[in-house]
Write an enzyme that holds these catalytic residues in place. Structure first.
Site, short mmCIF file in Angstrom:
data_model
loop_
_atom_site.label_atom_id
_atom_site.label_comp_id
_atom_site.label_asym_id
_atom_site.label_seq_id
_atom_site.Cartn_x
_atom_site.Cartn_y
_atom_site.Cartn_z
CG HIS A 184 -2.40 -2.68 4.11
ND1 HIS A 184 -3.30 -1.85 3.33
CD2 HIS A 184 -3.50 -3.17 5.10
CE1 HIS A 184 -4.42 -1.98 3.22
NE2 HIS A 184 -4.61 -2.78 4.39
CD GLU A 223 0.36 -0.95 1.91
OE1 GLU A 223 -0.16 0.17 2.25
OE2 GLU A 223 -0.82 -1.80 1.46
NE ARG A 228 -4.77 -6.03 2.84
CZ ARG A 228 -4.99 -5.12 2.07
NH1 ARG A 228 -4.05 -4.64 0.97
NH2 ARG A 228 -6.04 -4.52 1.68
CG HIS A 252 -2.41 2.99 2.28
ND1 HIS A 252 -2.88 1.88 3.00
CD2 HIS A 252 -3.22 4.00 3.10
CE1 HIS A 252 -3.81 2.29 3.76
NE2 HIS A 252 -4.00 3.50 3.85
CD GLU A 286 -2.83 2.85 -2.02
OE1 GLU A 286 -1.66 2.38 -2.12
OE2 GLU A 286 -3.57 2.53 -1.51
#
Length: 368
Positions: free
Chosen positions: A127, A130, A185, A255, A329
């Site tokens: 993405h 990020e 994104r 991510h 994440e």
């Protein structure tokens, strides 16, 4: 009247033009909507990350600064530099080309100690917005090269394993996030019928494609694409992973943001066959991560820990025979979100490095 729709009982991040923010606040108060101003001047925060810096900070490879965000051009120059300078440990190659024709570069990292070695795949930046992902991929390579001689664990990792590291998966989207829209994104493929750009590269894999948690509408952020592997970036990486699936034992994708360590499944609520081994690796990894600065990551199956999503790279990797598949994440939990300040690159990467080393060393042991 509000220029957007917020569902009652949910939390929403809203970006408001400066000239309308003053008139909006009284309306929020009147409507009894609770709000917090997270970043008072978003444009300034963006410019702080993309603005012109000194030559040494941004462009000099001998003094490459790992504590700032780098453009695609700078990252590619850095990769070429490592390929020339550390030829005993680094081999750079391309797995294909993006929609806009950019090479999809990967660094193969490891000591050429024997013809066949197990491998770990690491990708960052699926993405585009990020940015802490690509920053971590660069940090990982730096740490590996700098500590190989002095750290027994790193020496063990690079002797017994190969690491395939893709610092920027979604190269077109990442480039666009630097030049046009910081919060972009998706990829940058064009949909002629809807005049929308891009596909969510983490909904485009051939595993429960376009089911729950993905959208069929080309203008949505979670658009799954016209068919699985429609995006050349996804197709190229999937082809490489399929070709090397007997060798690759772990798939790690980075991510942001949420501070979580996730494993399959994303697309359904079910327990994976090797749950005990994977759960144990995740538990030890988040504990190692926490030991640096006390930051606690949640961990567990992606569907129940984060949300249900179909067509993800992690599920695809697991379904294609890679037994350890994880998605990180990274920081934070929403205050800065995708605009994580550069001052937090070092602590974020330092703690994440501990988790990755822990997972990697776990691979070298037999899990019962």
């Amino acid at each position: 009247m509000l220029p957007f729709h917020i569902v009652e009982g949910t939390v929403a991040d809203v970006r408001v033009p400066q000239n309308t923010s003053r008139s909006l606040l009284p309306y929020l108060q009147q409507a009894n909507i609770q709000y917090t101003i997270l970043i008072s001047d978003l444009q300034q925060a963006i410019e702080n990350q993309t603005g012109v810096r000194s030559h040494r900070n941004r462009r000099s490879l001998s003094g490459y600064n790992y504590e700032v965000y780098h453009s695609l051009e700078e990252i590619e120059e850095w990769m070429h530099y490592l390929n020339r300078t550390y030829s005993d440990l680094v081999h750079m190659f391309s797995v294909g080309k993006s929609y806009e024709g950019r090479p999809l570069y990967v660094l193969k990292l490891g000591k050429r100690s024997r013809p066949y070695k197990k491998a770990v795949w690491i990708d960052c930046g699926i993405h585009a917005r990020e940015w802490i992902g690509p920053a971590f991929c660069q940090w990982f390579v730096k740490e590996a090269l700098q500590t190989y001689q002095t750290d027994p664990d790193m020496r063990k990792m690079l002797t017994h394993l190969y690491f395939y590291i893709m610092p920027v998966f979604n190269v077109d989207g990442y480039y666009f996030s630097w030049t046009n829209d910081r919060f972009w994104r998706k990829t940058r493929s064009k949909n002629v019928r809807f005049h929308c750009y891009g596909v969510d590269a983490n909904r485009n894999w051939k595993v429960k494609w376009c089911d729950e948690g993905a959208s069929l509408h080309p203008c949505d952020d979670t658009y799954c694409g016209p068919f699985p592997e429609s995006e050349p970036e996804v197709k190229a990486v999937a082809h490489f992973l399929r070709k090397h699936r007997k060798q690759i034992k772990a798939y790690l994708s980075f991510h942001a943001y949420a501070q979580m360590l996730l494993y399959p499944y994303s697309y359904k609520y079910a327990t994976i066959p090797n749950f005990n081994c994977v759960e144990s690796a995740a538990y030890n990894a988040v504990n190692a991560l926490q030991s640096a600065y006390g930051v606690r990551y949640r961990y567990g199956p992606a569907s129940s820990t984060l949300y249900v999503s179909s067509g993800s790279s992690m599920d695809w990797a697991y379904k294609n025979g890679i037994p350890y598949a994880f998605a990180f994440e990274l920081r934070d939990t929403g205050h800065f979100g995708f605009l994580l300040p550069e001052t937090l690159i070092k602590p974020t990467c330092t703690e994440t490095m501990l988790a990755v080393k822990n997972i990697t060393l776990h691979l070298l042991k037999k899990c019962h």
